[in-house]
Design a protein around this motif. Structure first.
Motif, PDB file in Angstrom:
ATOM      1  N   ARG A   1       6.239  -1.381 -10.196  1.00  0.00           N
ATOM      2  CA  ARG A   1       5.530  -0.329  -9.681  1.00  0.00           C
ATOM      3  C   ARG A   1       4.111  -0.547  -9.634  1.00  0.00           C
ATOM      4  NH1 ARG A   1       6.885   5.184 -10.199  1.00  0.00           N
ATOM      5  NH2 ARG A   1       8.664   4.635 -11.494  1.00  0.00           N
ATOM      6  N   LYS A   2       3.313  -1.451 -10.713  1.00  0.00           N
ATOM      7  CA  LYS A   2       1.898  -1.744 -10.510  1.00  0.00           C
ATOM      8  C   LYS A   2       1.570  -2.437  -9.501  1.00  0.00           C
ATOM      9  CE  LYS A   2      -0.417  -2.944 -14.046  1.00  0.00           C
ATOM     10  NZ  LYS A   2      -0.946  -3.547 -15.163  1.00  0.00           N
ATOM     11  N   ARG A   3       2.686  -3.001  -8.587  1.00  0.00           N
ATOM     12  CA  ARG A   3       2.143  -3.834  -7.402  1.00  0.00           C
ATOM     13  C   ARG A   3       1.592  -2.833  -6.110  1.00  0.00           C
ATOM     14  NH1 ARG A   3       1.707  -8.147  -9.424  1.00  0.00           N
ATOM     15  NH2 ARG A   3       3.672  -9.609 -10.060  1.00  0.00           N
ATOM     16  N   ILE A   4       2.038  -1.346  -6.173  1.00  0.00           N
ATOM     17  CA  ILE A   4       1.555  -0.623  -5.354  1.00  0.00           C
ATOM     18  C   ILE A   4       0.224  -0.254  -5.514  1.00  0.00           C
ATOM     19  CG2 ILE A   4       2.051   1.676  -4.145  1.00  0.00           C
ATOM     20  CD1 ILE A   4       4.944   1.348  -5.215  1.00  0.00           C
ATOM     21  N   ILE A   5      -0.640  -0.449  -4.443  1.00  0.00           N
ATOM     22  CA  ILE A   5      -2.003  -0.477  -4.327  1.00  0.00           C
ATOM     23  C   ILE A   5      -2.411   1.024  -3.891  1.00  0.00           C
ATOM     24  CG2 ILE A   5      -4.120  -1.136  -3.158  1.00  0.00           C
ATOM     25  CD1 ILE A   5      -2.925  -3.745  -2.636  1.00  0.00           C
ATOM     26  N   LYS A   6      -3.039   1.928  -4.840  1.00  0.00           N
ATOM     27  CA  LYS A   6      -3.170   3.276  -4.755  1.00  0.00           C
ATOM     28  C   LYS A   6      -3.929   3.909  -3.590  1.00  0.00           C
ATOM     29  CE  LYS A   6      -0.368   3.702  -8.356  1.00  0.00           C
ATOM     30  NZ  LYS A   6       0.999   4.188  -8.110  1.00  0.00           N
TER      31      LYS A   6
ATOM     32  N   LEU B   1     -19.449  -8.924  -6.561  1.00  0.00           N
ATOM     33  CA  LEU B   1     -18.936  -8.153  -5.565  1.00  0.00           C
ATOM     34  C   LEU B   1     -17.734  -8.713  -5.068  1.00  0.00           C
ATOM     35  CD1 LEU B   1     -19.408  -5.431  -4.281  1.00  0.00           C
ATOM     36  CD2 LEU B   1     -20.986  -6.659  -2.460  1.00  0.00           C
ATOM     37  N   LEU B   2     -17.805  -9.921  -4.836  1.00  0.00           N
ATOM     38  CA  LEU B   2     -16.623 -10.816  -4.401  1.00  0.00           C
ATOM     39  C   LEU B   2     -15.209 -10.524  -5.224  1.00  0.00           C
ATOM     40  CD1 LEU B   2     -15.248 -12.679  -2.137  1.00  0.00           C
ATOM     41  CD2 LEU B   2     -16.296 -14.539  -3.427  1.00  0.00           C
ATOM     42  N   CYS B   3     -15.467 -10.634  -6.455  1.00  0.00           N
ATOM     43  CA  CYS B   3     -14.617 -10.798  -7.546  1.00  0.00           C
ATOM     44  C   CYS B   3     -14.184  -9.237  -7.512  1.00  0.00           C
ATOM     45  CB  CYS B   3     -15.076 -11.028  -8.732  1.00  0.00           C
ATOM     46  SG  CYS B   3     -15.302 -12.734  -9.035  1.00  0.00           S
ATOM     47  N   MET B   4     -14.921  -8.108  -7.301  1.00  0.00           N
ATOM     48  CA  MET B   4     -14.540  -6.796  -7.653  1.00  0.00           C
ATOM     49  C   MET B   4     -13.675  -6.355  -6.237  1.00  0.00           C
ATOM     50  SD  MET B   4     -15.294  -5.147 -10.212  1.00  0.00           S
ATOM     51  CE  MET B   4     -15.031  -3.484  -9.567  1.00  0.00           C
ATOM     52  N   ALA B   5     -13.750  -7.093  -4.981  1.00  0.00           N
ATOM     53  CA  ALA B   5     -13.060  -6.683  -4.076  1.00  0.00           C
ATOM     54  C   ALA B   5     -11.863  -7.352  -3.952  1.00  0.00           C
ATOM     55  CB  ALA B   5     -13.749  -7.479  -2.467  1.00  0.00           C
ATOM     56  N   ILE B   6     -11.480  -8.267  -4.956  1.00  0.00           N
ATOM     57  CA  ILE B   6     -10.089  -8.931  -4.843  1.00  0.00           C
ATOM     58  C   ILE B   6      -9.208  -8.050  -5.679  1.00  0.00           C
ATOM     59  CG2 ILE B   6      -8.916 -10.929  -5.981  1.00  0.00           C
ATOM     60  CD1 ILE B   6     -11.141 -12.633  -5.038  1.00  0.00           C
ATOM     61  N   THR B   7     -10.038  -7.374  -6.956  1.00  0.00           N
ATOM     62  CA  THR B   7      -9.545  -6.408  -7.763  1.00  0.00           C
ATOM     63  C   THR B   7      -8.899  -5.114  -6.718  1.00  0.00           C
ATOM     64  OG1 THR B   7     -11.328  -5.093  -8.290  1.00  0.00           O
ATOM     65  CG2 THR B   7     -10.995  -6.888  -9.688  1.00  0.00           C
ATOM     66  N   MET B   8      -9.246  -4.908  -5.624  1.00  0.00           N
ATOM     67  CA  MET B   8      -8.691  -4.031  -4.641  1.00  0.00           C
ATOM     68  C   MET B   8      -7.540  -4.007  -4.326  1.00  0.00           C
ATOM     69  SD  MET B   8     -11.203  -1.522  -4.886  1.00  0.00           S
ATOM     70  CE  MET B   8     -11.259  -1.934  -6.624  1.00  0.00           C
TER      71      MET B   8
ATOM     72  N   PHE C   1       0.944  -1.182   0.015  1.00  0.00           N
ATOM     73  CA  PHE C   1       0.125   0.022  -0.041  1.00  0.00           C
ATOM     74  C   PHE C   1       1.024   1.058  -0.050  1.00  0.00           C
ATOM     75  CE2 PHE C   1      -2.740  -3.233   1.518  1.00  0.00           C
ATOM     76  CZ  PHE C   1      -4.069  -3.006   1.028  1.00  0.00           C
ATOM     77  N   GLU C   2       0.196   2.681  -0.067  1.00  0.00           N
ATOM     78  CA  GLU C   2       1.166   3.677  -0.353  1.00  0.00           C
ATOM     79  C   GLU C   2       1.904   3.939   1.072  1.00  0.00           C
ATOM     80  OE1 GLU C   2      -1.787   6.482  -1.314  1.00  0.00           O
ATOM     81  OE2 GLU C   2      -1.462   6.233  -3.592  1.00  0.00           O
TER      82      GLU C   2
END
Length: 246
Positions: free
Chosen positions: A87-92, A164-171, A61-62
Motif C-alpha cells: 500500500r505504501k507504494r502508492i504516491i498520494k 532540495l534534490l533529495c527532497m524531490a526524490i522523497t516525492m 500514483f493515485e
C-alpha cells in the motif's frame, strides 16, 4: 514473530475492517487463536516483492501507473493492473505525463549542474539510479553528494541544491532520512526506521569524520534491522535499500 506482535497486527486489521463484534470475540479468548501450536500449522509465505525489474521502473500514483524504461514513459490505468504491491507504494497525489515538456525540476537540475551537459548527464544518471527500485548485488553503489568547494575548516558551503534534490526524490520514493550528525557507531537500533518498503536511506549532513567504510556491509551484504522489543529481520542485497549521503 512474537505473540504480542501478532495479536496487535490482528487487532489493527479488525479495527481497519470495523469488525467490532469480532474484536470482542477475539479479545475474550486470545490464547485460543494466538499460540505456538497453531502457528506450526500455518504455511510459510515469502514477503511480497514488488521491486522494479532490471529493465522497467514503476511509479504508482493515485490516478495511474507510470512504466519507465530506457526508451519511453508509458502509463497504465489502475483498472488494467492485475499485480500486487504494498500500500505504501502508492504516491498520494495525481500525476499526468506530458511528453517532451521540460518542467521546473528539469531546469533546476540543469542549473545546479552549472548548465554543463556532461555534469547534467551525470546528475540525471544519479537520479535515475536512485529512483530505480532494482538492485544488482554485484553492482551496488552509495551516492555521495558534496559541495564543489570543500572546506576543511568547518566552514559551511551549502545552498547548492543538495537538500532540495533529495527532497524531490522523497516525492517519488520511500526515503528514510537520518541525521548524519546524530548517528552513533555501534548503535543496534540505528536502522529501526527502515522497513521492507524503504527504497533509499538518506544520511543528511554527516560529520567530517564520518567513516564511509561503515556502509560497506550495508551496501554489499544487506541490512539487519533491529527494532526495540521486536524481532530483527534481514533485507537481502537484491532487495536492499540504496544509500544517499549528503
Amino acid at each position: 514473530m512474537q505473540n504480542h506482535n501478532i495479536t496487535e497486527l490482528i487487532r489493527k486489521f479488525l479495527e481497519y475492517k470495523k469488525e467490532i463484534e469480532v474484536i470482542k470475540l477475539f479479545a475474550s479468548s486470545v490464547g485460543n487463536y494466538v499460540n505456538i501450536r497453531l502457528f506450526e500449522m500455518l504455511k510459510s509465505e515469502k514477503p511480497l516483492n514488488d521491486r522494479d525489474t532490471k529493465h522497467n521502473s514503476f511509479m504508482y500514483f493515485e490516478n495511474r501507473i507510470f512504466i519507465i524504461d530506457k526508451n519511453k514513459v508509458s502509463t497504465q490505468d489502475w483498472l488494467d493492473f492485475n499485480g500486487a504491491i504494498w500500500r505504501k507504494r502508492i504516491i498520494k497525489r495525481k500525476a499526468d505525463y506530458i511528453p517532451n515538456e521540460k518542467g521546473q525540476f528539469y531546469q533546476f537540475c540543469f542549473n545546479i549542474s552549472k548548465q554543463d551537459e556532461n555534469r547534467f548527464k551525470a546528475l540525471k544518471t544519479i537520479i535515475g539510479y536512485l529512483l530505480h527500485r532494482y538492485q544488482d548485488p554485484a553492482n551496488t553503489r552509495a551516492i555521495i553528494l558534496v559541495d564543489e568547494d570543500i572546506s576543511f575548516d568547518s566552514t559551511a558551503n551549502g545552498r547548492r541544491g543538495k537538500s532540495l534534490l533529495c527532497m524531490a526524490i522523497t516525492m517519488c520514493r520511500d526515503v528514510v532520512n537520518m541525521s548524519g550528525k546524530s548517528i552513533k557507531k555501534g548503535n543496534w537500533f540505528k536502522n529501526q526506521r527502515i522497513t521492507r518498503t524503504t527504497d533509499i536511506v538518506w544520511y543528511d549532513d554527516v560529520k567530517k569524520d564520518f567513516d564511509f567504510e561503515d556502509l560497506y556491509d550495508t551496501i554489499t551484504s544487506g541490512v539487519v534491522v533491529e527494532k526495540k522489543h521486536k524481532d530483527e529481520f534481514y533485507i537481502k542485497p537484491v532487495r536492499c535499500t540504496k544509500d544517499n549521503n549528503k
